[in-house]
Design a protein around this motif. Sequence first.
Motif, PDB file in Angstrom:
ATOM      1  N   ASP A 471       7.227   1.204  -9.482  1.00 25.55           N
ATOM      2  CA  ASP A 471       8.180   1.464  -8.734  1.00 25.55           C
ATOM      3  C   ASP A 471       7.936   1.709  -8.002  1.00 25.55           C
ATOM      4  O   ASP A 471       7.517   2.753  -7.637  1.00 25.55           O
ATOM      5  CB  ASP A 471       9.131   2.855  -9.726  1.00 25.55           C
ATOM      6  N   THR A 472       7.826   1.067  -6.185  1.00 25.74           N
ATOM      7  CA  THR A 472       7.005   1.126  -5.032  1.00 25.74           C
ATOM      8  C   THR A 472       8.394   1.724  -4.213  1.00 25.74           C
ATOM      9  O   THR A 472       9.149   0.411  -3.751  1.00 25.74           O
ATOM     10  CB  THR A 472       6.615  -0.895  -5.180  1.00 25.74           C
ATOM     11  N   THR A 476      11.848  -0.472   5.584  1.00 19.70           N
ATOM     12  CA  THR A 476      12.020  -1.757   6.342  1.00 19.70           C
ATOM     13  C   THR A 476      11.029  -0.563   7.429  1.00 19.70           C
ATOM     14  O   THR A 476       9.929  -1.106   8.269  1.00 19.70           O
ATOM     15  CB  THR A 476      13.398  -2.095   7.073  1.00 19.70           C
ATOM     16  N   ASP A 563      14.864   9.796   3.636  1.00 19.87           N
ATOM     17  CA  ASP A 563      15.319  10.206   2.204  1.00 19.87           C
ATOM     18  C   ASP A 563      15.204  11.519   0.986  1.00 19.87           C
ATOM     19  O   ASP A 563      14.398  11.833   2.100  1.00 19.87           O
ATOM     20  CB  ASP A 563      13.938   8.956   1.196  1.00 19.87           C
ATOM     21  N   ARG A 578      19.309   9.345  -0.689  1.00 17.84           N
ATOM     22  CA  ARG A 578      19.079   8.534   0.872  1.00 17.84           C
ATOM     23  C   ARG A 578      20.194  10.418   1.595  1.00 17.84           C
ATOM     24  O   ARG A 578      20.818  10.750   0.022  1.00 17.84           O
ATOM     25  CB  ARG A 578      20.598   8.093   2.027  1.00 17.84           C
ATOM     26  N   ARG A 589      20.562  -2.332   2.740  1.00 24.38           N
ATOM     27  CA  ARG A 589      21.149  -0.806   3.101  1.00 24.38           C
ATOM     28  C   ARG A 589      21.819  -1.254   3.488  1.00 24.38           C
ATOM     29  O   ARG A 589      21.958  -2.432   4.290  1.00 24.38           O
ATOM     30  CB  ARG A 589      20.000  -0.544   3.936  1.00 24.38           C
TER      31      ARG A 589
HETATM   32  C1  6R9 Z   1      12.031  -1.714   0.885  1.00 26.10           C
HETATM   33  C2  6R9 Z   1      13.119  -1.748   1.688  1.00 26.10           C
HETATM   34  C3  6R9 Z   1      15.230   1.097   2.565  1.00 26.10           C
HETATM   35  C4  6R9 Z   1      15.554   2.084   2.060  1.00 26.10           C
HETATM   36  C5  6R9 Z   1      14.609   3.443   1.234  1.00 26.10           C
HETATM   37  C6  6R9 Z   1      15.610   3.966  -0.655  1.00 26.10           C
HETATM   38  C7  6R9 Z   1      15.680   2.849  -0.193  1.00 26.10           C
HETATM   39  C8  6R9 Z   1      13.656   1.406  -1.070  1.00 26.10           C
HETATM   40  C9  6R9 Z   1      13.041   2.564  -3.831  1.00 26.10           C
HETATM   41  C10 6R9 Z   1      14.167   3.425  -3.121  1.00 26.10           C
HETATM   42  C11 6R9 Z   1      13.754   4.588  -4.721  1.00 26.10           C
HETATM   43  C12 6R9 Z   1      12.607   2.874  -4.533  1.00 26.10           C
HETATM   44  N1  6R9 Z   1      14.824   2.426  -1.402  1.00 26.10           N
HETATM   45  N2  6R9 Z   1      12.638   1.572  -2.514  1.00 26.10           N
HETATM   46  N3  6R9 Z   1      14.548   4.379  -3.108  1.00 26.10           N
HETATM   47  N4  6R9 Z   1      12.986   4.345  -4.752  1.00 26.10           N
HETATM   48  N5  6R9 Z   1      11.343   2.535  -5.452  1.00 26.10           N
HETATM   49  O1  6R9 Z   1      14.208  -1.884   0.320  1.00 26.10           O
HETATM   50  O2  6R9 Z   1      13.294  -1.211   2.188  1.00 26.10           O
HETATM   51  O3  6R9 Z   1      16.011  -2.376   3.392  1.00 26.10           O
HETATM   52  O4  6R9 Z   1      14.798  -0.924   4.288  1.00 26.10           O
HETATM   53  O5  6R9 Z   1      15.914  -0.036   2.390  1.00 26.10           O
HETATM   54  O6  6R9 Z   1      15.750   1.871  -0.151  1.00 26.10           O
HETATM   55  O7  6R9 Z   1      16.458   4.767   0.297  1.00 26.10           O
HETATM   56  O8  6R9 Z   1      14.921   4.345   1.853  1.00 26.10           O
HETATM   57  P1  6R9 Z   1      14.967  -1.097   3.652  1.00 26.10           P
END
Ligand code: 6R9
Length: 718
Positions: A471-472, A476, A563, A578, A589
């Motif tokens: 889970d990554t 952006t 976050d 968020r 987003r």
């Molecule tokens: C890579 C991507 C970023 C926002 C980030 C968060 C949410 C992304 C997540 C996650 C929980 C994960 N987010 N990965 N929340 N677990 N593994 O998605 O970039 O479109 O900029 O979104 O997405 O809230 O702040 P982006």
Amino acid sequence: MWLPCGCTSKYVASSFARRTLASYLHVSGRSRCNVAAFMPEAAGLEGVSGRAALRELSVSNSESFWAAVARHRLCWSTPFHTVQDCDLSRGKIKWFEGGKLNVSVNCLDRHVHTCPERVALIWERDERGSEMKYTYGELLEMTCRLGNLLRRHGVKRGDCVTIYMPTCPLAVASMLACARIGAAHNVVFAGFSADALAERIRDAQSSTVITVNQGVRGGKVTELKKTVDTAMQSCPTVKQVFVAMRTDNPVTMTARDIAMEEVREQKANQILEIQIQAVEGEFGIFEQITKRRKITVTHEMLKEDVVCEPAVMNSEDVLFLLYTSGSTGKPKGLVHTQAGYLLYAALTHRYVFSYHDGDVFGCVADIGWITGHSYVVYGPLANGATTVLFESTPIYPDPGRYWDMVERLKINQFYGAPTAIRLLLKYGDQWVNKYDRSTLKTLGSVGEPINTEAWEWYHRVVGDGRCPVVDTWWQTETGGICIAPRPSDPDAEIVPGMAMRPFFGINPVLMDTEGEVLTSNNTSGALCMAQPWPGMARTIHNNHQRFIDTYFQPYPGYFFTGDGAYRSEEGYYQITGRLDDVINVSGHRIGTAEIEDVVNQCPAVAESAVVGYTHSIKGQGVYAFVVLKKGIDVQEADLSRQLNGMVSEKIAKYASPDFIQFAKRLPKTRSGKIMRRVLRKVVESDLEGLGDLSTLDDPAAVQEIIQGHEKLLSKNRS
Ligand code: 6R9
């Protein structure tokens, strides 16, 4: 072992490189054997006896770490003299200054040099079973022809080219062609509307656009060129639009348009005889290949030479702009630069997914998002991987699409979004079990929190319980993955639904409401980063002050992610969502203010408030409260349809509200601020959690909102 293949004597083995390497790396025989196989360039770093020690050093002595990695993994035409020059309190971020390189050379030429026949791209076209493969040699050729075409049409170093295309080889070649000639690219997701596209083109000051006649996704045709035409009406600065052909259908061309009509199947099947004769240039590439092969190029591109001299770029020159939603109505053009971004994308791709030479990497993200940039294009190509370009949807033509593709393309790492996993889970295991998934080694998740049920299903059913699920967490803004369960020891535990461990060089902290760092475990707070890393965004295009205000001013000296996160007893991170007015619909987003801006444009609307609510598949859905102007007499259903249409048209379909509740007024504070917290609780039906309502101007407004919500729900149920 990863080798900087293709790095000629000019780069790696230069006496300068050797000299500086010695000064950065304190060679220690003790640590060499353990770490050498894992990360060769780290074997000599002092005190590094294992992975945990390496991770520690990457934070405590990040300059040594990043210097060694940058030197080993990138091909430089001039080595850097300063590893980093950053001051988070001022939003100043610079990495590898003095260094010169070209990103397309790093992604293509060096692999062509050693393995021209290796497959770079597998284009999994929308039409199942019609995939097309492109070798590194072919991708380089496409990129060079396109680079020359752009140059011939006046695109210069420092210009910004907008790419409005579906995920396809020509889109990747367009990105790399920009990188080749030193232009920045601005990829706009092909699902965005004409207005959203126009806004991004104008803000980026782009005078060149690349698009296709039509897109094809899930069996449906989308009129991308027509959308560009509409956008052009409010983009007077655009001088030229290059148009490639994804389908056979002709489109209206204007004086501004340049046809890049694809050689159709039968013509493409003619064997083209091509002679490539490159001379040793700035980048030390000496190539002489004579070949007969099938190649898809466009007419205009066919005129171009197959050699395109790469621009020599400074580490901190702009590589691309990518727009993302923030908490105001105006999207932010985040800026990423050359060396640091590429290095970070490559390193995370290699280590989070345990990518090894020869693996087929399947990230199903669209190139219009940062995930597509970092893990479809730059990370995999920098590592010489075979990367999949997925043009379709998870359920087209049926819910077995992903797993059929895994079997057919022999995918080793699969990287997708929780929203798709949740959707597929509902269709049942049989769609997965039908296909051979034995090639899979790692499964990845990105874009939003993955709930335990989806995680378990992904692990147990898709991965047969034998593939680690990573889970990554990233954004952006961060350029690449910052928190993920791997790399760690191969048998280290992975907790479902948790991103868990910070990557090399990443130093997360949690802040309390007073802005103090929370030092204990088993605690929650605002997620910040205490140290810079090479992949982070450098600025917001044309608005550095907004960059500072958004990311560095809330917690001075720290990068604020927007976050919230929980740190467990064991010290693992779990993202809770968020903290600002940004919602996440199917991993995309969208700022609530952006949607409100559109809704408020409707002449009947006095004001509106948009909030997110929990949605079983999309993660979050869009819920809009709308107050009409006095004396307006319309059918609510008609107006709802109109508002939904406006949002789809002005932003994108995914932003369109699932629910629109008409209200007489919105709950506000005495100072006139809409109490969104209250609205969020109402749409989540958490009336217990409404909290302190004493600051409300008129508490009766809340009762009206609650009643309206219940009415809407029951209407929806019936
Ligand atoms: C890579 C991507 C970023 C926002 C980030 C968060 C949410 C992304 C997540 C996650 C929980 C994960 N987010 N990965 N929340 N677990 N593994 O998605 O970039 O479109 O900029 O979104 O997405 O809230 O702040 P982006």
